[in-house]
Design an enzyme around this catalytic site. Structure first.
Site, short mmCIF file in Angstrom:
data_model
loop_
_atom_site.label_atom_id
_atom_site.label_comp_id
_atom_site.label_asym_id
_atom_site.label_seq_id
_atom_site.Cartn_x
_atom_site.Cartn_y
_atom_site.Cartn_z
CG HIS A 276 -5.48 5.23 7.03
ND1 HIS A 276 -5.41 6.54 6.80
CD2 HIS A 276 -4.30 4.66 7.02
CE1 HIS A 276 -4.26 6.93 6.42
NE2 HIS A 276 -3.43 5.72 6.36
CD GLU A 277 -2.84 1.05 7.10
OE1 GLU A 277 -2.20 0.64 6.08
OE2 GLU A 277 -2.39 2.02 8.01
CG HIS A 280 -2.57 3.28 2.52
ND1 HIS A 280 -2.35 4.53 1.88
CD2 HIS A 280 -2.62 3.49 4.00
CE1 HIS A 280 -1.94 5.37 2.92
NE2 HIS A 280 -1.88 4.52 4.07
CD GLU A 352 -0.25 7.82 5.01
OE1 GLU A 352 -1.36 7.51 5.69
OE2 GLU A 352 0.36 6.91 4.24
CG ASP A 356 -5.91 10.16 7.23
OD1 ASP A 356 -6.05 9.07 7.46
OD2 ASP A 356 -5.51 11.30 7.67
ZN LIG Z 1 -1.58 5.34 5.82
#
Ligand SMILES: [Zn+2]
Length: 411
Positions: A276-277, A280, A352, A356
């Site tokens: 997930h990071e 980003h 976000e 995801d």
């Molecule tokens: Zn996040």
């Protein structure tokens, strides 16, 4: 009363009223669903845990309401009562000029911070302690306060001198120089924060678990991520809330896991959180956030310029000192920033969802779902937020929406 001043007071009151209205809605939503967790969480969250998160949300909203009221009261007090005498007091010991202007801003920030302290203490040692999150001692907090104040002075004083000097040298164009300077500062801070500032408050150690590290490094390589490394932060010295984040730019990029998060999650979940990071990173969210901050800064400097040229301070019967004007603009601008929060939070929530989605593509749906469920459960995040409150204030979508967005079937 001056029309501009009346409008500013009205904006402060309306912004506070809106805040309290939304906070009450959020508390009511938690209370209304206190005995009924969403069906999709029946297997993963017990009724007792669900009730506890409702109680935490309600207690947190009560504190937020106090904070909103305090902030509005203080904003009005600064403009109507405090700023004039503070300036008069300082001008008795400092001759008019750059130093007096800087001193006004520093003194106002200091007094304002001190007046906020009782609520910070109530949050850490009242609310967070009551729900078992707090690990900070009064010593930790005092040290944090002192370090924070020292850092603030170290950066704010030279920046304020520079800004006010530019204003003096070029009354028409200073704000463009100020904006450019602020932008450079923002980018520089984004680069040095992970390796220079954050370690002043927490210890960062390279991830020690070899097996987990090998899995993570494989994932980093697969995603083409070059970084300053994977770090574990001793968040447990202050709180048991779990989290992970990605910060920095270029080679200074770091992925940071709270030690509290590593303790509670399975390796599969941790890898999903890393993915997930990395999402980003893949979508350039740090850059987007910087771009947005630059936009807000530009508007802020333009407002500051107009306030100087139109004599905003005199609308409040205050002296036309640049330091005073700066405090007035920051106080009067708060309601506008409040109204902008749905937009900034919407962009953040969209990011976000994208991250995801990326994590699901890499690791599959299941570890992401269980990681989100656990994070939400252990942080006592409500599973039944008020829609309007979430729209306004949530920087991360609520767990039920994130899980729903991951789809029913593993893809
Ligand atoms: Zn996040």
């Amino acid at each position: 009363m001056d029309v501009v001043a009346a409008l500013v007071y009205l904006a402060i009151l309306l912004s506070a009223a809106l805040g309290v209205y939304l906070q009450r809605r959020q508390a009511r939503a938690a209370l209304a669903h206190r005995d009924a967790p969403p069906v999709e969480f029946a297997a993963s969250v017990t009724l007792e845990q669900h009730r506890r998160s409702a109680d935490y949300t309600i207690a947190r909203m009560r504190l937020s309401i106090c904070e909103t009221l305090l902030e509005a009261g203080l904003a009005i007090a600064w403009l109507a009562l405090l700023l004039g005498p503070l300036y008069a007091l300082l001008s008795r010991v400092i001759a008019p000029g750059l130093t007096l202007s800087v001193a006004v801003v520093v003194a106002a920030a200091f007094v304002d911070h001190v007046l906020h302290l009782p609520l910070s203490l109530a949050e850490t040692f009242g609310l967070e302690t009551r729900f078992g999150f707090n690990r900070a001692t009064p010593t930790t907090m005092l040290l944090d306060e002192l370090k924070g104040a020292a850092l603030w002075l170290l950066f704010a004083v030279p920046l304020l001198y520079g800004l006010l000097l530019a204003l003096r040298l070029s009354p028409d164009y200073w704000w463009i120089v100020g904006f450019a300077g602020a932008l450079v500062f923002l980018v520089a801070m984004t680069i040095v924060y992970p390796s220079v500032i954050a370690p002043l408050f927490n210890r960062f150690t390279p991830l020690a678990d070899e097996e987990l590290k090998a899995r993570m490094e494989a994932l980093l390589e697969r995603c083409g991520f070059q970084s300053g490394g994977l770090f574990v932060m001793d968040a447990s010295t202050r709180s048991t809330h779990g989290n992970a984040y990605f910060s920095g730019l270029g080679k200074a990029k770091r992925i940071v896991f709270f030690d509290t998060l590593l303790r509670k999650h399975t390796p599969d979940e941790i890898v999903a959180i890393l993915a997930h990071e990395l999402g980003h990173f893949k979508f350039g969210h740090v850059r987007q956030r910087l771009g947005l901050a630059a936009g807000v800064l530009f508007i802020g400097f333009l407002a500051l310029h107009l306030s100087f040229s139109r004599g905003l301070a005199s609308a409040f019967g205050l002296p036309d000192d640049p330091g005073v004007v700066l405090v007035v603009v920051m106080t009067a601008g708060a309601p506008i920033l409040h109204l902008l929060s749905p937009l900034t939070n919407y962009l953040s929530r969209r990011a976000e969802f994208e991250a995801d989605d990326y994590a699901r593509a890499i690791c599959g749906r299941e570890p992401m779902v269980s990681a989100l469920t656990k994070l939400s459960r252990d942080n006592l995040a409500t599973l039944t937020p008020d829609r309007l409150y979430a729209l306004f204030y949530y920087s991360h979508p609520p767990a039920p929406l994130r899980i729903a967005a991951l789809g029913d079937e593993p893809r």
